[in-house]
Design a protein around this motif. Sequence first.
Motif, PDB file in Angstrom:
ATOM      1  N   VAL A   1      24.614  12.454  13.462  1.00 28.30           N
ATOM      2  CA  VAL A   1      24.172  13.322  14.890  1.00 28.30           C
ATOM      3  C   VAL A   1      22.654  12.840  14.985  1.00 28.30           C
ATOM      4  N   ALA A   2      22.134  13.416  15.865  1.00 24.61           N
ATOM      5  CA  ALA A   2      20.640  12.928  16.427  1.00 24.61           C
ATOM      6  C   ALA A   2      19.852  13.493  15.234  1.00 24.61           C
ATOM      7  N   ASP A   3      20.304  14.629  14.779  1.00 23.29           N
ATOM      8  CA  ASP A   3      19.311  15.257  13.555  1.00 23.29           C
ATOM      9  C   ASP A   3      19.335  14.433  12.277  1.00 23.29           C
ATOM     10  N   ASP A   4      20.392  13.570  11.992  1.00 22.21           N
ATOM     11  CA  ASP A   4      20.854  13.094  10.943  1.00 22.21           C
ATOM     12  C   ASP A   4      21.039  11.485  10.868  1.00 22.21           C
ATOM     13  N   LEU A   5      20.055  11.042  11.571  1.00 19.00           N
ATOM     14  CA  LEU A   5      20.150   9.395  11.779  1.00 19.00           C
ATOM     15  C   LEU A   5      20.000   8.670  10.561  1.00 19.00           C
ATOM     16  N   PRO A   6      20.593   7.546  10.137  1.00 19.52           N
ATOM     17  CA  PRO A   6      20.341   6.875   9.080  1.00 19.52           C
ATOM     18  C   PRO A   6      18.914   5.891   9.263  1.00 19.52           C
ATOM     19  N   SER A   7      18.466   5.704   7.988  1.00 16.14           N
ATOM     20  CA  SER A   7      17.211   4.950   7.938  1.00 16.14           C
ATOM     21  C   SER A   7      17.870   3.312   8.311  1.00 16.14           C
ATOM     22  N   VAL A   8      17.006   2.393   8.679  1.00 15.85           N
ATOM     23  CA  VAL A   8      17.287   1.058   8.895  1.00 15.85           C
ATOM     24  C   VAL A   8      17.916   0.475   7.431  1.00 15.85           C
TER      25      VAL A   8
ATOM     26  N   ASN B   1       0.951  -1.191  -0.204  1.00 13.77           N
ATOM     27  CA  ASN B   1      -0.131   0.011   0.059  1.00 13.77           C
ATOM     28  C   ASN B   1       0.835   1.260  -0.159  1.00 13.77           C
ATOM     29  N   SER B   2       2.122   1.065  -0.210  1.00 16.48           N
ATOM     30  CA  SER B   2       3.122   2.224  -0.389  1.00 16.48           C
ATOM     31  C   SER B   2       3.053   3.155   1.001  1.00 16.48           C
ATOM     32  N   GLN B   3       2.850   2.562   2.148  1.00 16.27           N
ATOM     33  CA  GLN B   3       2.851   2.919   3.453  1.00 16.27           C
ATOM     34  C   GLN B   3       4.129   3.040   4.362  1.00 16.27           C
ATOM     35  N   TYR B   4       5.081   2.362   3.496  1.00 15.04           N
ATOM     36  CA  TYR B   4       6.188   2.013   4.334  1.00 15.04           C
ATOM     37  C   TYR B   4       7.233   3.309   4.471  1.00 15.04           C
ATOM     38  N   ILE B   5       7.299   3.612   5.788  1.00 15.26           N
ATOM     39  CA  ILE B   5       8.414   4.623   5.904  1.00 15.26           C
ATOM     40  C   ILE B   5       9.613   4.148   6.795  1.00 15.26           C
ATOM     41  N   PRO B   6      10.639   4.101   6.253  1.00 19.87           N
ATOM     42  CA  PRO B   6      11.788   3.349   6.948  1.00 19.87           C
ATOM     43  C   PRO B   6      12.054   3.893   8.454  1.00 19.87           C
ATOM     44  N   PRO B   7      12.053   3.049   9.264  1.00 19.61           N
ATOM     45  CA  PRO B   7      12.307   3.498  10.444  1.00 19.61           C
ATOM     46  C   PRO B   7      14.086   4.039  10.812  1.00 19.61           C
ATOM     47  N   LEU B   8      14.277   4.809  11.805  1.00 16.15           N
ATOM     48  CA  LEU B   8      15.588   5.385  11.857  1.00 16.15           C
ATOM     49  C   LEU B   8      16.503   4.416  12.734  1.00 16.15           C
TER      50      LEU B   8
ATOM     51  N   ARG C   1       6.967  10.202  12.365  1.00 13.82           N
ATOM     52  CA  ARG C   1       5.421  10.304  12.949  1.00 13.82           C
ATOM     53  C   ARG C   1       4.745  11.104  12.123  1.00 13.82           C
ATOM     54  N   LYS C   2       5.042  12.335  11.723  1.00 15.41           N
ATOM     55  CA  LYS C   2       4.477  13.206  10.921  1.00 15.41           C
ATOM     56  C   LYS C   2       4.123  12.707   9.513  1.00 15.41           C
ATOM     57  N   ALA C   3       5.110  12.121   8.976  1.00 19.18           N
ATOM     58  CA  ALA C   3       5.120  11.369   7.682  1.00 19.18           C
ATOM     59  C   ALA C   3       3.826  10.142   7.780  1.00 19.18           C
TER      60      ALA C   3
END
Length: 903
Positions: free
Chosen positions: A53-60, A35-42, A228-230
Amino acid sequence: MIYTMHKEALLARSLKSKGTPTLLGGQLPINVINNSQYIPPLTTGDQVTEKYVADDLPSVDHAIHTALSDKNKTILLVGPEGSGKTTALEKLVVDWAKGEHLQNVSYIFQFQFRELNSLDGMLSLETFMSHHHSHFSPESMCQVLQKPESLLFVFDELDQYKHSLDPSVHTLCSDPRQLASVSCLVASLLHGTLLTGAAFLVASRPTGCLQFLSGSRVDLLGFLKPQRKAFVNGFFTDPAIANRALMNMEKTLGFYDFCTSPRFCWTVCSIYKSLMDADERLPETLTQVCVSIMVHLIQVLSLNEARSRDLVSALGKMASHCFLDQRSGCTKEEIISFGFQQFLTSQSSADAFLRLDGDLESDGCVFSFHSQVMQEFLLAAAFFLDKSTSESMKEMLEKHEGHAKFLDVYLSGLSEPNQRRPLETLLGEFDSDRILDFKSWLKSSSQETLEGCYKEKHYRCFRRLHQSQNESLVKEIITPSARIGISYGDVGLQDCVALNYVFMCLGEMEQLNLYCAKDLTEEKAEMLAPAMALSQKIILLQSFLRPGSVPHLASALSKGRTKELDLSHSHLGDASFKLLCTGLRDCKLLKLKLAVCRLTAACCGDLVSVLTSGTSQLCVLELMYNELGDQGLTQLCQALRSPHCKLQELQLQTCQLTAASMEVLSTALCSGQSDLRKLTLTYNTIGESGVDLLSRSLQHPLCKLQSLELFDCQLTDACCASLAEALKSEHCCLLELDLSVNDLGQEGALLLCEALSRPGCPLEKLGLTRCELTQLVYEVLGSLLRSGTSRLKSLSVAMSSVGDQGAKHLWDAVAHPSCLLEDLNVEMIHLTDACVGDLCAAVRASKTLRSLDLKNNLLTNASVPALVQLMQESHNMQELNLRYNDFCEEAFNMLDQCDKINY
């Protein structure tokens, strides 16, 4: 041909994934992907700690691909429940099968650890693989396994595996054709003896099994605020509804760790949708969220009141059992003993709350909670509903302490009628005696906690009060006597929310003490801004403020009632200070401490703008240990010459000042506009020429300076003539002068004594510690103190080698009725026991002396009885400092008899 067939088989198996979405269990991973709802967790991990750094964490996805491209053979993906591990693995496999990623991998083999639990018997690896991937013939599987370096094995849910991975309990094998148990085959694969060179991706909740595996660890954080916003924007089709849901979610829940869980985000959004569709209010606390979830589930199950109570009671017993035994699940036999028999049907009522592993008809099946958040809530709700046990509130909480993180918080929320009422309409009324028991415990434990000094316990108390949403209860518990010193130390976002709620209920606080807040982020500062505005004093000593937090502090200052702000040792920097100044220009601040804040001359223009704004009330400014230099002080002097500047005290210790800036400072002091009363120039290279310039200002009729500290400013006796002239001046109003740690010597000190003998000399406090004084100087000082013309009340002549003979002149002066001394410091002047008789006689004769410092002298046990008796009998003396003398252990018992003696 085999390669293509394998990809098609993996895709087909993913599309046929069994199961249905449940409110607490979340969506099926394949549905999220399709359903194209996938948002990669950090994620974060050893391989990215330094880079991000905290504001630039990589996705899984990025972290896994990076680890695989770096030829890491074993990757451990670790994260809490619902953090997105399974969906991320499913996405990786689907993308590979579609030809989108990891095409350097020839084959991916996917396994669920819980599915391996039931496999018995002896198998070869080839047979095991063919059995699990039936689209391979034994011959083709044998061919594939011959190139292990091109294979990737994906194992999910290690925490559900019932066998050990400890290599010492297995006889590891290396031949794919060798017969072994499935547990031995799995251990041999993961420890590298089977298919050496293959890559492994293992996902797990934090568990003890991980200790037996080595590899590149990737810790899954889940969703932060942007994700969460996305997610919320993707869940709700209407942007206005999505924004309403997001704002409520962040305000009510965004500070809890479990909000990083994608599964929990889906649960919350689902509940919000049902509430908004029914035109009902959204929750305001975590308790209300859980109440809404419970109400929704019970309504879907269509149970009557009695059966609903029985279900909650059974779930509560199971929750307690799992917490106390530190287990994630229970057997069928166990849950039947809790009262689940009536709910174990083909369409089980328990399914809404529990996950089933295995066949319901089998005695070997295992039940576990979908969500630990709800597991704790069910335990709290069951306690208020279940009257079958005589266990008290205190006993229940003590029993579960260290196991259930939110139990007391939920109990606090459910003890309030407005929060539990929706549940009571379905379950019946909660037990009133138990609620009263909890209320009594809450008040007594809170009051006891606030009398102590343990910040973690303070914050725990605040979280309970925040969950209760009862303003009158907050005011009843946090009395005025309990409001000083609470909230001490580093804070988490959850603490900020609870603390802010308490402050808002109270309306004002004497101080907000955030000493050593290690990471005050923008989000934390935003949450604390209302509390800051209500605080008379804000302490951020030794704290680290991120740049984004400073505007919120500035806004709180401009809107609030804060009169003192301590940012010492916060390493603020010029850029952040510039942001702070937007709030300093129009606030009620009287005292600002900025010691060791990495400020330079570049900040002084902004500071001048604040001090000359016409609205600033700032009268005490501490800038010590900043690299302001002469250029910075020259700019500050512009403020001192302004009629709008109200500064009365300026501390500039160790600010890299020289004589070059003293002329402009002297001019400012004589301008008639400066209200400066106290000036500290300690540890600056002022030199004789600088002191000469300052001395001129002291003689000026418009100079208001009353205190001047020149401690260790590289002065010699050459500066004393000009200082003496200043002290003789009829316009001099100097009350305090500290010249300690300068090489004044005998000649310089005698010049100062001559000036002090002038009738009308205003000086009341003189510091001459380590100034190379002689016995003659002590003699002249003694004469001066007896003369009746000296106003000296405080004298420090420490660290001079004058011994008992030199001190005799001071004892004679102290005994004289004309001597006004209240404080005398004679540390390290080589006093011995021989002087104690004169010392005691002098102190007894004095009507003014209150404090005597005898540190670092040569007194022994022989002097102790007389000194103790002196302090016990003296009404004037408040303090005697005897530290670092030659006392032995036996003297300490005598010294203990008088609390006015420091030793």
